[in-house]
Scaffold this motif. Structure first.
Motif, PDB file in Angstrom:
ATOM      1  N   UNK A 205      64.396  58.002  57.462  1.00  0.00           N
ATOM      2  CA  UNK A 205      64.608  57.700  56.047  1.00  0.00           C
ATOM      3  C   UNK A 205      65.696  58.629  55.537  1.00  0.00           C
ATOM      4  N   UNK A 206      66.745  58.016  54.976  1.00  0.00           N
ATOM      5  CA  UNK A 206      67.908  58.760  54.486  1.00  0.00           C
ATOM      6  C   UNK A 206      68.177  58.349  53.038  1.00  0.00           C
ATOM      7  N   UNK A 207      68.403  59.342  52.189  1.00  0.00           N
ATOM      8  CA  UNK A 207      68.705  59.085  50.780  1.00  0.00           C
ATOM      9  C   UNK A 207      70.171  59.398  50.525  1.00  0.00           C
ATOM     10  N   UNK A 208      70.988  58.384  50.202  1.00  0.00           N
ATOM     11  CA  UNK A 208      72.396  58.653  49.910  1.00  0.00           C
ATOM     12  C   UNK A 208      72.528  59.527  48.667  1.00  0.00           C
ATOM     13  N   UNK A 209      73.350  60.545  48.720  1.00  0.00           N
ATOM     14  CA  UNK A 209      73.514  61.409  47.533  1.00  0.00           C
ATOM     15  C   UNK A 209      74.238  60.664  46.406  1.00  0.00           C
TER      16      UNK A 209
ATOM     17  N   UNK B   3      66.899  54.392  49.128  1.00  0.00           N
ATOM     18  CA  UNK B   3      66.703  54.999  50.449  1.00  0.00           C
ATOM     19  C   UNK B   3      67.129  53.992  51.522  1.00  0.00           C
ATOM     20  N   UNK B   4      67.631  54.526  52.620  1.00  0.00           N
ATOM     21  CA  UNK B   4      68.004  53.717  53.790  1.00  0.00           C
ATOM     22  C   UNK B   4      67.003  54.026  54.902  1.00  0.00           C
ATOM     23  N   UNK B   5      66.248  53.014  55.284  1.00  0.00           N
ATOM     24  CA  UNK B   5      65.243  53.147  56.351  1.00  0.00           C
ATOM     25  C   UNK B   5      65.841  52.552  57.620  1.00  0.00           C
ATOM     26  N   UNK B   6      66.053  53.388  58.607  1.00  0.00           N
ATOM     27  CA  UNK B   6      66.595  52.957  59.908  1.00  0.00           C
ATOM     28  C   UNK B   6      65.466  52.962  60.924  1.00  0.00           C
ATOM     29  N   UNK B   7      65.217  51.798  61.511  1.00  0.00           N
ATOM     30  CA  UNK B   7      64.150  51.669  62.514  1.00  0.00           C
ATOM     31  C   UNK B   7      64.807  51.488  63.874  1.00  0.00           C
ATOM     32  N   UNK B   8      64.487  52.385  64.825  1.00  0.00           N
ATOM     33  CA  UNK B   8      65.077  52.390  66.155  1.00  0.00           C
ATOM     34  C   UNK B   8      64.162  51.604  67.095  1.00  0.00           C
ATOM     35  N   UNK B   9      64.692  50.528  67.664  1.00  0.00           N
ATOM     36  CA  UNK B   9      63.889  49.644  68.509  1.00  0.00           C
ATOM     37  C   UNK B   9      63.595  50.249  69.875  1.00  0.00           C
ATOM     38  N   UNK B  10      64.331  51.260  70.306  1.00  0.00           N
ATOM     39  CA  UNK B  10      64.130  51.819  71.645  1.00  0.00           C
ATOM     40  C   UNK B  10      62.810  52.566  71.768  1.00  0.00           C
ATOM     41  N   UNK B  11      62.354  53.240  70.694  1.00  0.00           N
ATOM     42  CA  UNK B  11      61.114  54.013  70.760  1.00  0.00           C
ATOM     43  C   UNK B  11      60.239  53.842  69.522  1.00  0.00           C
TER      44      UNK B  11
ATOM     45  N   UNK C  58      63.463  51.064  47.800  1.00  0.00           N
ATOM     46  CA  UNK C  58      63.266  51.868  46.593  1.00  0.00           C
ATOM     47  C   UNK C  58      61.809  52.275  46.534  1.00  0.00           C
ATOM     48  N   UNK C  59      61.523  53.310  45.736  1.00  0.00           N
ATOM     49  CA  UNK C  59      60.159  53.810  45.639  1.00  0.00           C
ATOM     50  C   UNK C  59      59.321  52.907  44.734  1.00  0.00           C
ATOM     51  N   UNK C  60      58.079  52.687  45.153  1.00  0.00           N
ATOM     52  CA  UNK C  60      57.123  51.927  44.337  1.00  0.00           C
ATOM     53  C   UNK C  60      56.378  52.928  43.441  1.00  0.00           C
ATOM     54  N   UNK C  61      56.996  53.248  42.330  1.00  0.00           N
ATOM     55  CA  UNK C  61      56.442  54.264  41.438  1.00  0.00           C
ATOM     56  C   UNK C  61      56.795  53.911  39.999  1.00  0.00           C
ATOM     57  N   UNK C  62      56.096  54.571  39.080  1.00  0.00           N
ATOM     58  CA  UNK C  62      56.360  54.373  37.647  1.00  0.00           C
ATOM     59  C   UNK C  62      57.114  55.547  37.034  1.00  0.00           C
TER      60      UNK C  62
END
Length: 746
Positions: free
Chosen positions: A462-466, A449-457, A436-440
């Motif tokens: 960052x993807x935001x589900x509608x 948000x879904x943060x997907x980190x790819x280990x290959x490279x 989630x965003x660190x904001x006020x």
């Protein structure tokens, strides 16, 4: 019709005999009358008195072995005899006869004989195979018979094609074989000496060379020390000459022929041509005065000349070399650390040597002191190489490669890491976190948000589900790319630091392009992957977490125990996850949420949901096979049993997977691997293939059907419900490991 067996009707020689006919002696073969019954001339085909059969082959005594044919029983078994024959010489006075040694080979499989004469130097006669391999008949009058093994023994004379061979000895195998046949093997006999060989030997010994040139045998030194080279590091101070400077040299001493070569160490940007060799390989003299005149340094010296010069003249050579010039060359004993070597007028100081040279001097000369000589006047430190700052064109790696040389090369990709961490079956090698965003801002606080980190490279997406009726269009928030860490200059001379997988964990605060995110959850694969690679991820290392908690609670253990007791009124030994998290935050505020969740997963009380997941996967597999109408389970079982040669009921997973592919089982590779992983295994990890066939057999062992829905990596994942973090935690096991000083094993 035979006579009755009564007294008076039979006689003892014919007791039990039923054939009294006379043998058939003559018959026609190709219209020619021939004698065919010579071996059975008596009544009933029996031999006459005193008659003996002539064996066609060697007759061996019957033993306890198998009755196999000779070409099988005696395959590659050969008897070897040492023999000689005497050859008469009528044309020469020096040798009235000649003794020729040879080898006689008797092949047991077919009674064939081969005679070979070993080749000798300067023999002057054809040698090698004297008689080729075949069966050799005996001399007349027994020319209808062939030589057999009974005819060979030490001391016997055998006539083969008018040459009489005297057997003088045999090898060990032949001796043992003849003894087993019951033959007494005689002792080896001596071979008579060849008169011509004795005459030649005496003549060679009596010859004296008229000019005895000395011979230097260097073969032993070459064989002992071939490829053995002593290496010395030398220093030549050439500052006295004009434009001279100190120069470093490497001296190689070859132990095979006592030669020396010298190579120069040319530093970068020295202004000198990189010559391949400073001194070519050769012997190095110690004292160099001047070049000698032609004819002074020669191998031989002419003492006197008789007669006219040229043809018809005679001369005498100096065999003692009274006028020879002897030159002393450098040996290995002259080259030690600290010695000065005269290289054609140049003084080289030996400063150091390599490890092989030190071991050589220790073993041969007993030298132990190899103190290095510091010949450099001042220490020169090379400045750090400075690269121009990044100009914003392309990537930083691409801009840096353009500064490495005149011909820019593209940056090299870590191909090994890409192959190891690329998607393979069910292993996606992608860590997904819910953030989630660190904001006020009220409008952005509820966004997920879904943060997907790819280990290959090491890239992130960052993807935001509608969300319906939220007023914000969901979708891709940030393209897949490498993300720099904040607080770094945009155009700097150093390479920027990027986010890695170790920087992402539940509770971490990351900043992606001026947007701050707080990671609040992770999927099951991310938790499992980090726990399996706990040496790389400290937040998922259960050992480090237990040690961190133990260092904080050793002062007040009673308060910790009483807190757990108060939150467990039933005395079940379990506690809620929320209560455990609040207690651990009070004990050590530095503990992150990811560490608390790892601790809860390790000590959680597991339910029977795993069995439900197994049944679900089996149902999906059977549903896929039912749709494709696959019914070859019987042939599949037979193929697996053929590979199980020891009939243990277990096979390796790779072998099972290969057999399933060979029978075209219509399953995706990831689903096939998952089905194999569900089958029972033994201690060695081998699959019980019979149970596997029962699990996938939808015809005989059906399970309730279930629709197969492939997993989409971009599915609108909204965090874990109860799969990653359990509700109840066994706090007694935690207290035992914390206060008992034990570190749990994974």
């Amino acid at each position: 019709m035979a006579l009755p067996f009564l007294p008076g009707n039979s006689f003892s020689p014919s007791l039990g005999k039923t054939k009294f006919h006379k043998s058939h002696h003559f018959d026609y073969n190709n219209e020619i009358s021939m004698l065919v019954g010579a071996e059975k001339p008596g009544i009933g085909g029996e031999l006459l008195r005193g008659q003996k059969l002539k064996p066609k082959n060697s007759v061996f005594p019957r033993g306890e072995g198998s009755n196999v044919p000779a070409w099988v029983a005696f395959d590659r078994q050969v008897l070897c005899f040492d023999a000689f024959f005497q050859e008469a010489i009528h044309e020469k006075r020096e040798e009235p006869f000649r003794i020729r040694n040879c080898k006689v080979y008797f092949y047991l499989e077919d009674d064939s004989i081969q005679v070979i004469e070993p080749r000798t130097k300067n023999a002057g006669v054809p040698q090698g195979t004297l008689i080729r391999r075949h069966r050799i008949p005996k001399p007349p009058p027994h020319d209808d018979e062939y030589y057999s093994v009974e005819d060979f023994n030490v001391g016997k004379e055998i006539s083969m094609y008018s040459k009489v061979f005297k057997i003088t000895g045999c090898d060990e195998f032949t001796s043992n074989f003849l003894r087993k046949l019951g033959v007494k093997v005689k002792l080896e006999e001596s071979v008579p000496q060849d008169p011509y060989s004795r005459y030649r030997k005496g003549m060679d010994e009596s010859m004296q060379p008229l000019r005895p040139y000395e011979k230097h045998d260097t073969l032993k030194q070459f064989l002992d020390h071939d490829r053995h080279v002593l290496r010395f590091y030398c220093y030549w101070d050439d500052t006295d000459n004009m434009f001279g400077d100190p120069r470093e040299m490497v001296l190689h001493y070859f132990l095979a022929d006592d030669t020396i070569e010298i190579r120069e160490v040319i530093p970068p940007n020295a202004g000198r041509d990189a010559a391949p060799m400073f001194l070519r390989r050769g012997k190095l003299p110690k004292n160099v005065a001047s070049l000698n005149q032609p004819g002074v340094q020669t191998d031989r010296t002419v003492l006197n000349v008789f007669g006219p010069t040229g043809q018809g003249g005679r001369y005498i050579l100096d065999s003692l070399k009274t006028g020879a010039v002897h030159t002393e060359f450098y040996k290995d004993s002259d080259l030690t650390v600290g010695a000065v070597v005269n290289v054609w007028g140049r003084k080289f100081l030996v400063c150091d040597c390599d490890d092989f040279t030190k071991e050589y001097f220790k073993s041969k000369y007993g030298v132990d002191d190899f103190s290095q000589i510091n010949y450099k006047k001042g220490s020169f430190t090379r400045g750090e190489r400075q690269f121009p700052p990044y100009n914003g064109w392309g990537s930083e790696e691409d801009s840096l490669c353009s500064c490495m040389g005149l011909l820019p090369k593209p940056p090299k990709r870590d191909f090994i890491k890409f192959m190891e961490k690329d998607r393979c079956g069910l292993d996606s090698n992608v860590l997904r976190f819910l953030a989630r965003m660190d904001t006020t801002k009220p409008i952005d606080m509820d966004r997920r948000f879904i943060i997907s980190f790819f280990l290959s490279d090491d890239t992130a997406l960052v993807f935001e589900p509608p969300v319906r009726n939220s007023g914000i269009i969901g979708g891709k928030f940030l393209e897949r790319t490498r993300i720099k860490k904040p607080g770094q200059p945009i155009y700097g001379t150093q390479m920027s630091e990027y986010y890695t997988s170790q920087d992402l964990y539940v509770g971490a605060v990351v900043e992606f392009n001026k947007h701050k995110f707080i990671l609040i959850d992770a999927d099951e694969y991310a938790f499992r992957y980090t726990e399996q690679h706990e040496e790389e991820y400290a937040k998922s290392n259960i050992r480090c977490i237990i040690q961190k908690i133990a260092s904080k609670v050793t002062k007040n253990p009673d308060e910790i125990r009483s807190f757990f007791m108060r939150n467990d009124p039933n005395g079940n030994g379990t506690i809620q996850f929320e209560q455990l998290g609040s207690l651990l935050q009070q004990i050590d505020p530095s503990l992150t949420t990811h560490e608390i969740m790892t601790l809860a997963r390790f000590y959680g009380v597991h339910t029977g949901e795993e069995g439900m997941e197994t049944q679900k996967l089996i149902a999906i597999v059977q549903e896929q096979l039912r749709k494709r109408n696959f019914e070859g389970f019987g042939k599949l079982m037979e193929a697996l049993q053929q590979h199980d040669r020891e009939r243990q009921g277990f096979l390796e997973p790779d072998v099972v997977r290969t057999v399933l592919h060979a029978h075209h089982v219509p399953l995706p590779d990831d689903l096939l691997r998952a089905a194999i992983a569900l089958a029972p295994t033994n201690e060695a990890g081998h699959i019980k293939y019979e149970e596997l066939c029962k699990q996938i057999n939808w015809r005989d062992f059906p399970v309730p059907p279930m629709q197969y829905q492939p997993i989409d990596p971009k599915e609108d994942w909204q965090g874990n419900k109860s799969s990653s973090v359990v509700d109840l935690i066994n706090y007694r096991a935690i207290l035992e490991d914390v206060f008992g000083g034990k570190v749990p094993d994974n």
